[in-house]
Design an enzyme around this catalytic site. Structure first.
Site, short mmCIF file in Angstrom:
data_model
loop_
_atom_site.label_atom_id
_atom_site.label_comp_id
_atom_site.label_asym_id
_atom_site.label_seq_id
_atom_site.Cartn_x
_atom_site.Cartn_y
_atom_site.Cartn_z
N GLU A 36 -22.71 17.16 -16.70
CA GLU A 36 -24.78 16.72 -16.69
C GLU A 36 -24.10 15.07 -17.54
OE1 GLU A 36 -26.55 18.00 -16.01
OE2 GLU A 36 -28.10 16.50 -16.75
N GLY A 37 -23.38 14.70 -17.94
CA GLY A 37 -23.21 13.15 -18.65
C GLY A 37 -22.28 12.71 -17.77
N HIS A 38 -22.62 12.55 -16.57
CA HIS A 38 -21.38 11.94 -15.77
C HIS A 38 -23.35 11.58 -15.25
CE1 HIS A 38 -17.73 13.42 -15.78
NE2 HIS A 38 -17.29 11.77 -15.51
N GLY A 148 -20.91 5.42 -19.88
CA GLY A 148 -21.10 6.00 -20.77
C GLY A 148 -20.22 6.12 -22.05
N LEU A 149 -20.69 5.92 -23.44
CA LEU A 149 -20.52 5.78 -24.56
C LEU A 149 -19.61 6.27 -24.77
CD1 LEU A 149 -23.61 3.78 -25.99
CD2 LEU A 149 -21.61 2.62 -26.26
N MET A 185 -19.72 16.07 -24.40
CA MET A 185 -19.51 15.93 -22.90
C MET A 185 -17.73 15.46 -22.44
SD MET A 185 -22.82 17.45 -21.19
CE MET A 185 -24.25 18.53 -21.66
N SER A 186 -16.97 16.39 -21.98
CA SER A 186 -16.25 15.04 -21.15
C SER A 186 -15.36 16.25 -20.43
CB SER A 186 -15.66 15.34 -22.77
OG SER A 186 -14.13 15.22 -22.38
#
Ligand code: PAF
EC number: 6.3.2.1
Length: 287
Positions: A36-38, A148-149, A185-186
């Site tokens: 979801e981060g991507h 992403g930070l 998230m990773s």
């Protein structure tokens, strides 16, 4: 959405777009196993750009000996579903030999910023990142690139590289996305066992404690903050701390005190079993 494997094809699709359209080209570089981060980076790119280019490439140059290059999680079918749903137009998926056809004799190294945090624990890692990102920037020639930070050091390194090499691209830093329980998230979260996953929650909890601490003590010392975070993380028996550090952000210079620094980063890297997780919080000390 179109999937492209060769540099020549990608270049010709992007030039065709530029010939026929006025819109900007937005770029999201990734190593795949999209979460979801991507997807949030892609959605942001979609909202700002006419053409959205995603790259999926597990870059061998940024992995050290004994790191997880071989076992880095891959799932092309699911990645393409996520990419399409989040609005990608072109997905660039080169092979290693397409990106590095002959042994690489040119690398991009950003000094200073890369000597601390992950740069200290993973020698050569940021040379690998800067080299592949500059190659990708030359290939895609994006107007904006979205990062992403969660890897804030990577953002700082790329911003410095772009400034030093006069690359005509705007770097757009995007907030870290978290699971409902706080874990950042990773793609590497998939490696965690149930127990490791449970204990890994100490990371976001420790960052929350740090935020509260800074708000209540305007004149704190970096060591106090580092100790607070370290002792909370150490309460998880499986946590093996690589670093917990407070630095000025984005310079990544040592943090002297709040009179001279507007913004700091509290960054951490912690291993649970074989999985090394990173997380951070960036805190504004003055409005
Ligand atoms: O953040 C990543 O996934 C990688 O470091 C990047 C920027 C795609 C370069 O390989």
């Amino acid at each position: 959405m179109e999937v492209i494997h060769s540099i020549a094809d990608l270049r010709s699709r992007i030039s065709e777009y530029r010939r026929k359209n006025d819109g900007s080209v937005g770029f999201v570089p990734t190593m795949g196993y999209l979460h979801e981060g991507h997807a949030s980076l892609l959605r942001k790119a979609r909202s700002q750009s006419g053409l959205v280019v995603l790259s999926i490439f597990v870059n061998p140059l940024q992995f050290g000996p004994g790191e997880d290059f071989e076992r880095y999680p891959r799932n092309t079918e699911r990645d393409l579903e996520v990419a399409e749903a989040a609005g990608a137009d072109l997905v660039f998926m080169p092979t290693v030999s397409e990106m590095y056809p002959t042994p690489t004799r040119t690398t991009v190294a950003v000094s200073g910023l890369t000597s601390r945090l992950c740069g200290a624990s993973r020698p050569g890692h940021f040379d690998g990142v800067a080299t592949v990102v500059s190659k990708l920037f030359h290939i895609v020639q994006p107007d904006q690139a979205f990062f992403g930070l969660k890897d804030a050091q990577q953002v700082a390194v790329i911003q410095q590289m772009v400034q030093d090499l006069n690359l005509p691209v705007e770097i757009v830093p995007c907030p870290t996305l978290r699971e409902k329980d706080g874990l950042a998230m990773s793609s590497r979260n998939v490696y965690l066992s149930d127990e490791e996953r449970k204990q890994a929650l100490v990371l976001s909890q420790a960052l929350d404690k740090a935020k509260e601490f800074v708000q209540s003590r305007p004149n704190f010392h970096a060591a106090e903050l580092e100790n607070l975070v370290t002792s909370h993380i150490a309460s998880a028996p499986l946590a093996v701390i690589d670093y917990v550090e407070v630095l000025a952000f984005p310079s990544l210079e040592p943090f002297e005190n709040s009179t001279h620094t507007d913004s700091i980063i509290l960054a951490l890297a912690v291993k649970f079993g074989k999985t090394r997780l990173i997380d951070n919080v960036i805190l504004q000390l003055r409005k």
